[in-house]
Write a protein that holds these residues in place. Structure first.
Motif, short mmCIF file in Angstrom:
data_model
loop_
_atom_site.label_atom_id
_atom_site.label_comp_id
_atom_site.label_asym_id
_atom_site.label_seq_id
_atom_site.Cartn_x
_atom_site.Cartn_y
_atom_site.Cartn_z
N ASN A 118 -41.96 -60.69 40.52
CA ASN A 118 -42.36 -59.70 39.53
C ASN A 118 -43.79 -59.26 39.75
O ASN A 118 -44.44 -59.64 40.72
N SER A 120 -47.49 -57.83 37.28
CA SER A 120 -48.15 -57.66 35.99
C SER A 120 -47.69 -58.74 35.00
O SER A 120 -47.45 -59.88 35.40
N THR A 121 -47.55 -58.38 33.74
CA THR A 121 -47.21 -59.40 32.74
C THR A 121 -45.76 -59.86 32.83
O THR A 121 -45.35 -60.75 32.08
N GLY A 122 -44.98 -59.26 33.74
CA GLY A 122 -43.68 -59.86 34.06
C GLY A 122 -43.92 -61.26 34.61
O GLY A 122 -43.21 -62.21 34.26
N VAL A 154 -36.66 -62.16 33.57
CA VAL A 154 -37.79 -61.31 33.21
C VAL A 154 -37.36 -59.84 33.26
O VAL A 154 -36.74 -59.39 34.22
N SER A 155 -37.68 -59.12 32.20
CA SER A 155 -37.47 -57.67 32.18
C SER A 155 -38.84 -57.00 32.22
O SER A 155 -39.63 -57.11 31.28
N ALA A 156 -39.14 -56.35 33.33
CA ALA A 156 -40.44 -55.70 33.52
C ALA A 156 -40.23 -54.25 33.91
O ALA A 156 -39.54 -53.95 34.89
N SER A 157 -40.81 -53.35 33.15
CA SER A 157 -40.69 -51.92 33.45
C SER A 157 -41.88 -51.18 32.86
O SER A 157 -42.55 -51.67 31.95
N TYR A 190 -39.06 -49.90 37.25
CA TYR A 190 -38.72 -51.26 36.84
C TYR A 190 -38.62 -52.17 38.06
O TYR A 190 -38.55 -51.71 39.20
N THR A 232 -48.06 -53.67 27.86
CA THR A 232 -49.10 -53.63 28.90
C THR A 232 -49.28 -52.19 29.35
O THR A 232 -48.31 -51.49 29.64
N LEU A 278 -42.58 -55.60 28.25
CA LEU A 278 -42.08 -56.67 29.14
C LEU A 278 -41.71 -57.89 28.32
O LEU A 278 -42.45 -58.29 27.41
#
Length: 282
Positions: A118, A120-122, A154-157, A190, A232, A278
């Motif tokens: 991942n 960043s804050t992911g 983790v869901s990061a987008s 994402y 973020t 996130l």
């Protein structure tokens, strides 16, 4: 017997100084090159410095991984004190930081490297979970294994207002950038399988697009871990950030809403006016 478990991360985790201090997290900064000058991410260079450099020169920054020697020095200092270490890195598909950390860790016992898959804050979500587990008395091995399991949850987008940085960095075509700007499209970027991908494209002004994006991301709350969510952003208008936070808070679902500003790495890739929500899935 180990004195304690040290939780560390490279600087791409994008945690605030308050969170870093609260959870006792050690940060190893990536290197940022602005022209011929070299800086340490988050130490002596900020995202605003990057934007100012770009506006002045038209030149994008370049980032470089934490090198093997830097990891080795850190691991040596901690293990000589009897400490175990769990260190987290940006996805190995995005940087050589993970591989450098792994190479250095091979020389030490009870040092574990977690590829967050991942950015960043992911990754920050995993780092904070690790710090909580360390405070509970979990071993370094237990923490590393659990966090490796969580990487898939983790869901990061992020929604990007302007594709200029992505285009200049070679991450989208001139035609795609032109079409998006012409139609006022705001793409959702994402993370999928450790790599960045393009998702839904929102039409309209950035503030309106963010509202739609938040509704989409949090439409299935039953599948989301309610403990913590990150908002973020990269240099967004404070009113837009606060509106996003208000949307999340109004759900009354999350135990903690953390607002952070993206560091130099994601700012270098996506540019100003980028915002993401996130979280961890159940």
């Amino acid at each position: 017997m180990n004195n304690k478990v040290i939780i560390a991360s490279d600087s791409t985790c994008d945690l605030t100084s308050d969170l870093i201090e609260k959870y006792g997290i050690a940060i190893l900064p990536l290197t940022v090159h602005l022209g011929e000058n070299q800086f340490r991410d988050g130490v002596d260079v900020t995202p605003d410095d990057i934007y100012a450099h770009y506006e002045k020169t038209g030149e994008l920054p370049k980032t470089a991984a934490v090198n093997v020697s830097e990891f080795d020095s850190f691991f040596k200092a901690e293990t000589e004190q009897g400490n175990a270490v769990v260190v987290f890195t940006i996805s190995s598909d995005m940087s050589s930081t993970f591989n450098n950390a792994r190479l250095a860790a091979n020389e030490y016992e009870d040092v574990y490297v977690v590829d967050t898959r991942n950015l960043s804050t992911g990754g920050g979500l995993l780092v904070m979970r690790a710090a909580e587990m360390a405070a509970e008395g979990k071993s370094a091995l237990e923490i590393a294994e659990e966090c490796e399991r969580l990487t898939a949850l983790v869901s990061a987008s992020f929604v990007v207002d302007d594709l200029e940085f992505l285009y200049k960095g070679g991450r989208c075509s001139a035609l795609a950038a032109f079409g998006a700007n012409l139609l006022q499209l705001k793409p959702c970027i994402y993370v999928d399988g450790g790599k960045m991908a393009v998702g839904k494209k929102y039409r309209g002004k950035f503030a309106i697009s963010i509202k739609k994006y938040v509704a989409d991301q949090l439409s299935e709350l039953d599948s989301i871990d309610p403990g913590r969510v990150f908002v973020t952003h990269a240099g967004c208008d404070p009113d837009i950030v606060e509106a996003c936070v208000s949307e999340v808070r109004a759900l009354g679902y999350f135990g903690e809403i953390c607002v952070t500003r993206a560091g130099c790495t994601i700012s270098s890739h996506c540019g100003k006016n980028t915002l993401g929500v996130l979280f961890l899935k159940k």
